[in-house]
Design an enzyme around this catalytic site. Sequence first.
Site, PDB file in Angstrom:
ATOM      1  N   PRO A   2       0.670  -1.444   0.060  1.00 26.03           N
ATOM      2  CA  PRO A   2      -0.118  -0.049  -0.051  1.00 26.03           C
ATOM      3  C   PRO A   2       0.792   1.307   0.100  1.00 26.03           C
ATOM      4  O   PRO A   2       2.049   1.355   0.532  1.00 26.03           O
ATOM      5  CB  PRO A   2      -0.883  -0.164   1.343  1.00 26.03           C
ATOM      6  CG  PRO A   2      -0.054  -0.976   2.237  1.00 26.03           C
ATOM      7  CD  PRO A   2       0.630  -2.049   1.305  1.00 26.03           C
ATOM      8  N   GLU A   3       0.438   2.338  -0.535  1.00 25.50           N
ATOM      9  CA  GLU A   3       1.107   3.490  -0.496  1.00 25.50           C
ATOM     10  C   GLU A   3       0.765   4.622   0.186  1.00 25.50           C
ATOM     11  O   GLU A   3      -0.251   4.142   0.947  1.00 25.50           O
ATOM     12  CB  GLU A   3       1.257   4.169  -2.169  1.00 25.50           C
ATOM     13  CG  GLU A   3       2.112   2.995  -3.090  1.00 25.50           C
ATOM     14  CD  GLU A   3       2.649   3.682  -4.199  1.00 25.50           C
ATOM     15  OE1 GLU A   3       3.102   4.802  -4.133  1.00 25.50           O
ATOM     16  OE2 GLU A   3       2.776   2.884  -5.255  1.00 25.50           O
ATOM     17  N   HIS A  96      -7.592 -15.153   8.009  1.00 28.17           N
ATOM     18  CA  HIS A  96      -6.196 -14.675   8.347  1.00 28.17           C
ATOM     19  C   HIS A  96      -6.011 -13.681   9.604  1.00 28.17           C
ATOM     20  O   HIS A  96      -4.903 -12.824   9.325  1.00 28.17           O
ATOM     21  CB  HIS A  96      -5.668 -14.264   6.901  1.00 28.17           C
ATOM     22  CG  HIS A  96      -5.679 -15.160   5.884  1.00 28.17           C
ATOM     23  ND1 HIS A  96      -4.922 -16.428   5.699  1.00 28.17           N
ATOM     24  CD2 HIS A  96      -6.427 -15.290   4.814  1.00 28.17           C
ATOM     25  CE1 HIS A  96      -5.491 -17.224   4.811  1.00 28.17           C
ATOM     26  NE2 HIS A  96      -6.564 -16.161   4.219  1.00 28.17           N
ATOM     27  N   ARG A 115      -0.895 -12.728   3.938  1.00 29.10           N
ATOM     28  CA  ARG A 115       0.397 -13.104   3.504  1.00 29.10           C
ATOM     29  C   ARG A 115       1.710 -13.056   4.521  1.00 29.10           C
ATOM     30  O   ARG A 115       2.702 -13.456   4.316  1.00 29.10           O
ATOM     31  CB  ARG A 115       1.044 -12.436   2.093  1.00 29.10           C
ATOM     32  CG  ARG A 115       0.024 -12.783   1.110  1.00 29.10           C
ATOM     33  CD  ARG A 115       0.166 -11.766  -0.033  1.00 29.10           C
ATOM     34  NE  ARG A 115       1.503 -12.123  -0.791  1.00 29.10           N
ATOM     35  CZ  ARG A 115       1.861 -11.437  -1.818  1.00 29.10           C
ATOM     36  NH1 ARG A 115       0.945 -10.495  -2.425  1.00 29.10           N
ATOM     37  NH2 ARG A 115       3.233 -11.782  -2.478  1.00 29.10           N
ATOM     38  N   LYS A 161      22.408  14.037  -5.397  1.00 28.48           N
ATOM     39  CA  LYS A 161      22.221  12.501  -5.688  1.00 28.48           C
ATOM     40  C   LYS A 161      22.679  12.048  -6.819  1.00 28.48           C
ATOM     41  O   LYS A 161      22.192  12.390  -8.136  1.00 28.48           O
ATOM     42  CB  LYS A 161      20.675  12.013  -5.451  1.00 28.48           C
ATOM     43  CG  LYS A 161      20.269  12.106  -3.998  1.00 28.48           C
ATOM     44  CD  LYS A 161      20.495  11.071  -3.225  1.00 28.48           C
ATOM     45  CE  LYS A 161      20.306  10.902  -1.814  1.00 28.48           C
ATOM     46  NZ  LYS A 161      20.741   9.961  -1.062  1.00 28.48           N
TER      47      LYS A 161
END
Length: 290
Positions: A2-3, A96, A115, A161
């Site tokens: 998820p973001e 789950h 998971r 960077k």
Amino acid sequence: MPELPEVEVVRLGLATHVVGSTIESVDVLHPRAIRRHLPGSRDFVGQLRGRRIAAAERRGKYLWLPLEPRDIAVVVHLGMSGQMLVQPPTVPDEKHLRIRARLDNGADLRFVDQRTFGGWAIAPLTVVDGTIVPEPVAHIARDPVDPLFDAESVVNVLRGKHTEIKRALLDQTVLSGVGNIYADEALWRAEIHGNRIAETLSRPALRRLLTAAHAVMGEALAQGGTSFDALYVNVNGESGYFDRSLDAYGQEGLPCSRCGSPIRREKFMNRSSYSCPKCQPRPRTTRPVS
Ligand SMILES: [Zn+2]
């Protein structure tokens, strides 16, 4: 994973439904869900029992519940498939279900994770740059929707960077909350190919990119998060679908909504990157030269 917008949807749900409640008891139903809590299950349960949930907070993709008197927090790792559900105790256990916290408001806070990459951990709270965060989050930079996000200082970091701009965008110590989906969307909006070397981009281009990252996330937040997977659900189990508004990510072969060229898919950091071949020309050299 998820973001940021998906995590924010979960945070909002927790702020509404569990903040202010006291944890009466905790059941750990799968040891993997608390594997980050090294003292083990008995200590985990003991530390949470009787604690009041003071707030629901987030930085980037990190989510935590500070507990009164704000000395520790429950850090929630959603992993690939973690869900935070608020359920009446009469609802049968989910298949789950990994952790169940019974609250004094008559509800269960449940962590369901198919998971088992996710989990909860207890962490001390610490002050970094004037903001109280859990110790595991101390090295995570502010995200673009944080009111204290300082775009100009992030531009300065990016200017130093010697790496691809997409890789720098995904670096949670530079700025947080940008994952693969929103990186591709922000790069598309700013008309920058993700393989461009960060230090070679102009300040205006970098500002444009950070503005785009803020905008795509703000729009996603307004729409309840992007979801491609029924496993990403908010705190009450509703999906936050809005994938139709994506311009680049997952749009391979579809016309760019700016110029009409078919969106291309390329490999990047073992994942797929989506971009417009015309609006986002590939740099001549794709690797940093030293
Ligand atoms: Zn285009």
